[in-house]
Write an enzyme that holds these catalytic residues in place. Structure first.
Site, short mmCIF file in Angstrom:
data_model
loop_
_atom_site.label_atom_id
_atom_site.label_comp_id
_atom_site.label_asym_id
_atom_site.label_seq_id
_atom_site.Cartn_x
_atom_site.Cartn_y
_atom_site.Cartn_z
N ARG A 66 0.82 -1.22 0.00
CA ARG A 66 0.00 0.00 0.00
C ARG A 66 0.85 1.26 0.00
O ARG A 66 0.37 2.32 -0.41
CB ARG A 66 -1.00 -0.04 1.15
N GLU A 68 6.54 -10.49 14.65
CA GLU A 68 6.08 -11.07 15.90
C GLU A 68 6.43 -12.56 15.96
O GLU A 68 6.86 -13.07 16.99
CB GLU A 68 4.57 -10.87 16.05
#
Length: 181
Positions: free
Chosen positions: A69, A106
């Site tokens: 994006r 993560e």
């Protein structure tokens, strides 16, 4: 470095009103911030591009957009500033000789790449992306740009997920988040 002044309440309200929350996407428990309604609205899109264009000042040589994006946001910012545009891509997506930077996620690690000839030493670079989460992708992008000898004059982010503290990894750049959520 310090953040730029806050945006006008009317601009903030316009942008926020065009970002849709999608619960449980792409997996249960995640609330995805969908910017497609913002992109669809010409006034909101123009406001976002105008605000992001001011992050690095008017003396910008190259705007970097981070996959995917960041491409949508960065290219019109580059056009508005009369600057070139450089995509930062996931590993293996660019067709020419690249340099890479890896960063922690993560659960695991990711790698981004840029063409080795994307920047010239001393060029003034503005980095643009849609979301700042943990800061790993933007940190790796800053490192790639600086590793090529170019100067990062700013990082413009549409939305910062403040609860993830990604800003802490970027205390050496001029970072402006239009919205802190």
């Amino acid at each position: 470095m310090t953040n730029m002044p806050a945006i006008a309440d009317s601009d903030r309200d316009l942008l926020l009103s065009r970002i849709r929350d999608v619960p449980d996407w792409p997996e249960p428990g995640v609330v995805f911030k969908d910017i497609t309604p913002l992109l669809r609205d010409p006034a909101a899109f123009d406001t976002m591009i105008e605000l992001l264009s001011g992050v690095g000042g008017q003396d910008v040589d190259v705007v970097v957009g981070i996959e995917a994006r960041g491409f949508i946001l960065g290219a019109p910012v580059a056009h508005r500033l009369g600057a070139g545009f450089v995509p930062i891509r996931k590993a293996g997506k660019l067709p020419w000789t690249t340099t890479a930077a890896s960063y922690a996620l993560e659960y695991g690690e990711a790698t981004i790449e840029v063409h080795t000839d994307a920047f010239r030493p001393g060029e003034r670079v503005l980095i643009v992306d849609d979301v700042l989460a943990t800061g790993g992708t933007v940190r790796a992008t800053v490192d790639l740009v600086r590793g090529a000898g170019a100067d990062v004059v700013g990082v413009g982010i549409l939305m910062e997920l403040g609860f993830l503290s990604g800003r802490a990894k970027l205390d050496d750049v001029n970072l402006r988040s239009l919205l802190v959520i």
